[in-house]
Design a protein around this motif. Structure first.
Motif, PDB file in Angstrom:
ATOM      1  N   GLU A 235       0.716  -1.296   0.063  1.00 14.17           N
ATOM      2  CA  GLU A 235       0.154   0.097   0.153  1.00 14.17           C
ATOM      3  C   GLU A 235       0.784   1.397  -0.069  1.00 14.17           C
ATOM      4  OE1 GLU A 235      -3.415   0.652  -0.080  1.00 14.17           O
ATOM      5  OE2 GLU A 235      -3.305  -1.283  -0.914  1.00 14.17           O
ATOM      6  N   TYR A 236       1.955   1.110   0.945  1.00 10.74           N
ATOM      7  CA  TYR A 236       2.821   2.436   0.944  1.00 10.74           C
ATOM      8  C   TYR A 236       3.672   2.664  -0.466  1.00 10.74           C
ATOM      9  CZ  TYR A 236       0.528   3.521   5.294  1.00 10.74           C
ATOM     10  OH  TYR A 236      -0.521   3.976   6.102  1.00 10.74           O
ATOM     11  N   VAL A 237       4.099   1.544  -0.864  1.00 14.14           N
ATOM     12  CA  VAL A 237       4.924   1.759  -2.236  1.00 14.14           C
ATOM     13  C   VAL A 237       3.772   2.129  -3.250  1.00 14.14           C
ATOM     14  CG1 VAL A 237       5.676   0.051  -4.271  1.00 14.14           C
ATOM     15  CG2 VAL A 237       6.399  -0.450  -1.682  1.00 14.14           C
ATOM     16  N   ASN A 238       2.630   1.635  -3.556  1.00  5.96           N
ATOM     17  CA  ASN A 238       1.686   2.371  -4.367  1.00  5.96           C
ATOM     18  C   ASN A 238       1.486   3.943  -3.871  1.00  5.96           C
ATOM     19  OD1 ASN A 238       1.124   0.087  -5.879  1.00  5.96           O
ATOM     20  ND2 ASN A 238      -0.222  -0.668  -4.475  1.00  5.96           N
TER      21      ASN A 238
ATOM     22  N   VAL B 100      12.646  -2.585   8.157  1.00  7.35           N
ATOM     23  CA  VAL B 100      12.121  -2.393   9.210  1.00  7.35           C
ATOM     24  C   VAL B 100      11.351  -3.214   9.898  1.00  7.35           C
ATOM     25  CG1 VAL B 100      10.459  -0.750  10.608  1.00  7.35           C
ATOM     26  CG2 VAL B 100      12.257   0.215   9.156  1.00  7.35           C
ATOM     27  N   TYR B 101      10.458  -3.869   9.081  1.00 10.61           N
ATOM     28  CA  TYR B 101       9.423  -4.897   9.481  1.00 10.61           C
ATOM     29  C   TYR B 101      10.227  -6.158   9.951  1.00 10.61           C
ATOM     30  CZ  TYR B 101       6.201  -8.767   9.558  1.00 10.61           C
ATOM     31  OH  TYR B 101       5.589  -9.848  10.223  1.00 10.61           O
ATOM     32  N   LYS B 102      11.133  -6.648   9.365  1.00 12.66           N
ATOM     33  CA  LYS B 102      11.963  -8.052   9.610  1.00 12.66           C
ATOM     34  C   LYS B 102      12.940  -7.605  10.694  1.00 12.66           C
ATOM     35  CE  LYS B 102      11.728  -9.824   4.958  1.00 12.66           C
ATOM     36  NZ  LYS B 102      12.597  -9.966   3.576  1.00 12.66           N
TER      37      LYS B 102
ATOM     38  N   SER C 254      12.015   6.595  -8.382  1.00 15.02           N
ATOM     39  CA  SER C 254      12.808   5.729  -7.496  1.00 15.02           C
ATOM     40  C   SER C 254      12.285   5.474  -6.246  1.00 15.02           C
ATOM     41  CB  SER C 254      14.059   6.338  -7.524  1.00 15.02           C
ATOM     42  OG  SER C 254      14.161   7.680  -6.886  1.00 15.02           O
ATOM     43  N   SER C 255      11.230   6.194  -5.688  1.00 10.43           N
ATOM     44  CA  SER C 255      11.067   6.135  -4.290  1.00 10.43           C
ATOM     45  C   SER C 255      10.177   4.901  -3.869  1.00 10.43           C
ATOM     46  CB  SER C 255       9.667   7.251  -4.088  1.00 10.43           C
ATOM     47  OG  SER C 255      10.669   8.375  -3.958  1.00 10.43           O
TER      48      SER C 255
ATOM     49  N   ASN D  16       9.706   0.547  -0.211  1.00 10.91           N
ATOM     50  CA  ASN D  16       9.771  -0.861  -0.239  1.00 10.91           C
ATOM     51  C   ASN D  16      11.014  -1.361   0.673  1.00 10.91           C
ATOM     52  OD1 ASN D  16       8.459  -3.441  -0.817  1.00 10.91           O
ATOM     53  ND2 ASN D  16      10.400  -3.830  -2.186  1.00 10.91           N
ATOM     54  N   ALA D  17      12.203  -1.144   0.214  1.00 13.07           N
ATOM     55  CA  ALA D  17      13.233  -1.585   0.989  1.00 13.07           C
ATOM     56  C   ALA D  17      13.319  -1.261   2.414  1.00 13.07           C
ATOM     57  CB  ALA D  17      14.421  -1.183   0.245  1.00 13.07           C
ATOM     58  N   ILE D  18      12.992   0.062   2.719  1.00 11.38           N
ATOM     59  CA  ILE D  18      13.156   0.418   4.302  1.00 11.38           C
ATOM     60  C   ILE D  18      12.068  -0.062   5.021  1.00 11.38           C
ATOM     61  CG2 ILE D  18      13.026   2.384   5.787  1.00 11.38           C
ATOM     62  CD1 ILE D  18      14.284   4.174   3.568  1.00 11.38           C
TER      63      ILE D  18
END
Length: 136
Positions: free
Chosen positions: A102-105, A126-128, A114-115, A120-122
């Motif tokens: 959702e936040y990637v979208n 953070v989650y993992k 590039s955002s 997605n990466a951050i």
């Protein structure tokens, strides 16, 4: 207002605080989000208030998990990450993959190309990373 719109409205509010926005949260939500259902308005308020309440901790996570730090990150990307991290770690209403997507979208819609990869990466890190910390 859809759930995505609720999330995007929360991001817009957080973004506007970078420019000393002092608008009442309810007024801002009505003006920007045009909520149709009370539960969507409540989600937006929960996202905004929860993110602001936990902002120091959330910002420390962004600094920790952003490879180049957060000093060169755009303000809109930082706002997206702030609300996304809050939802991922504190609300936990949706599956983490759905929340991250959702936040990637939202990044695709409101930021530069590039955002989406950055968000997605951050959010994934953070989650993992925080999941590992909880299990220790």
């Amino acid at each position: 207002m859809s759930l995505r719109k609720a999330r995007a409205t929360a991001v817009h509010y957080l973004y506007s605080t970078e420019f000393d926005n002092k608008d009442d949260i309810d007024s801002f939500i009505e003006f920007v989000g045009h909520p149709k259902k009370e539960n969507e308005k409540e989600l937006t308020k929960k996202l905004i208030k929860g993110t602001l309440k936990n902002l120091l901790y959330i910002d420390s996570l962004i600094k920790k998990y952003a490879k180049s730090g957060d000093d060169i990150m755009s303000l809109i990307d930082k706002a997206i990450l702030r609300v996304g991290i809050y939802e991922l770690l504190f609300l936990k209403q949706a599956h983490p993959i759905i929340t991250i997507n959702e936040y990637v979208n939202i990044a695709k819609e409101y930021s530069k190309d590039s955002s989406k990869a950055l968000v997605n990466a951050i959010l994934d890190r953070v989650y993992k990373g925080e999941l590992e910390n909880e299990s220790e």
